[in-house]
Design an enzyme around this catalytic site. Structure first.
Site, PDB file in Angstrom:
ATOM      1  N   SER A 179     119.380  36.714 -88.350  1.00 31.00           N
ATOM      2  CA  SER A 179     119.568  37.734 -87.316  1.00 31.00           C
ATOM      3  C   SER A 179     121.036  38.079 -87.206  1.00 31.00           C
ATOM      4  CB  SER A 179     119.074  37.218 -85.963  1.00 31.00           C
ATOM      5  OG  SER A 179     119.446  38.104 -84.918  1.00 31.00           O
ATOM      6  N   TYR A 210     119.083  31.038 -79.497  1.00 29.76           N
ATOM      7  CA  TYR A 210     118.467  31.795 -80.596  1.00 29.76           C
ATOM      8  C   TYR A 210     119.474  32.029 -81.720  1.00 29.76           C
ATOM      9  CZ  TYR A 210     116.278  35.793 -82.973  1.00 29.76           C
ATOM     10  OH  TYR A 210     115.749  36.638 -83.912  1.00 29.76           O
TER      11      TYR A 210
END
Length: 253
Positions: free
Chosen positions: A142, A158
């Site tokens: 990501s 995350y």
């Protein structure tokens, strides 16, 4: 026929990648967690286009089931493609949830760690004996883990796990190179998927703000990322390894 495994392909980026990979004449074993109907839909889309696909259940957050999953993969390879090995692995399945560091519980931290980092690590380990030399691995990371994409409060856990996956990608590339296996990461920006309980559908008001920060003026779509994953899996990516490629349409450019 080559065969690829794509985890989390019942919707979103995984679904887009599975369909794009199948369009290259590669058989697909796709996995799903809770969204079985989505997996059925992905298989149907691939078959309508003349491809071959099999859907298997996988709980990426429970590594105790990985040996059984490996056995299911071996059975599918033999029964569907008359093969003992597969060629490509796309570690895509994931979850997303946000909380400030001050509010994050150990349970929340451990859940994200199991799914986003421990899961891909040990799933890849378990599947390696079934993987053919000269294949490829693509890890879906990501741009939240990038130092240049801008930091959003609430994504610390995350992003830390995705950053760990990006580092793991380089070590996989080093260790697997002796077998001719390429390993790369792709790092999507904001993409219209079902992550975070289908956040884009529940909060459509965030879309214009994200689009305004993106050079191309829109949020990403699953196929934007899926097409790159398919290229990395295919012969186009034969001389690329140990890379992390951001796929964000120029977010924060």
């Amino acid at each position: 026929m080559q065969v690829a495994i794509v985890t989390g392909a019942s919707s979103g980026i995984g679904q887009g990648a599975a369909i794009r990979i199948a369009a290259r004449g590669i058989g697909v074993i796709l996995t799903y967690g809770r969204n079985e109907q989505g997996a059925v839909d992905t298989v149907a889309a691939i078959e309508r286009a003349g491809g071959t696909a099999v859907a298997l259940h996988l709980d990426l957050g429970d590594s105790s089931g990985f040996d059984g999953f490996r056995d299911s993969v071996a059975d599918a390879l033999r029964s569907t493609w008359d093969r003992d090995a597969f060629d490509h692995l796309v570690n895509n399945a994931g979850i997303a949830q946000t909380s400030l560091i001050a509010d994050t519980t150990e349970e929340d931290f451990d859940l994200l760690m199991r799914v986003l980092l421990k899961g891909p690590y040990f799933l890849t380990q378990r599947l390696l004996p079934l993987m053919a030399d000269g294949g490829s691995v693509v890890n879906v990371s990501s741009n939240a883990a990038s130092a240049t994409s801008g930091l959003e409060p609430g994504y610390a856990t995350y992003a830390a796990m995705k950053g760990g996956l990006t580092v793991l990608t380089r070590y996989m590339a080093k260790e697997f190179s002796a077998r001719g296996i390429r390993v790369n990461a792709v790092s999507p920006g904001a993409t219209r998927t079902r992550l975070a309980d289908d956040a884009f559908t529940r909060f459509p008001e965030v879309v214009p703000a994200i689009a305004a920060k993106t050079a191309f003026g829109r949020v990403g779509e699953p196929d934007d990322v899926g097409s790159l994953i398919a290229a990395l899996v295919g012969d186009d990516g034969r001389w690329i390894t140990a890379q992390d490629i951001e796929v964000s349409g120029g977010y924060q450019l």
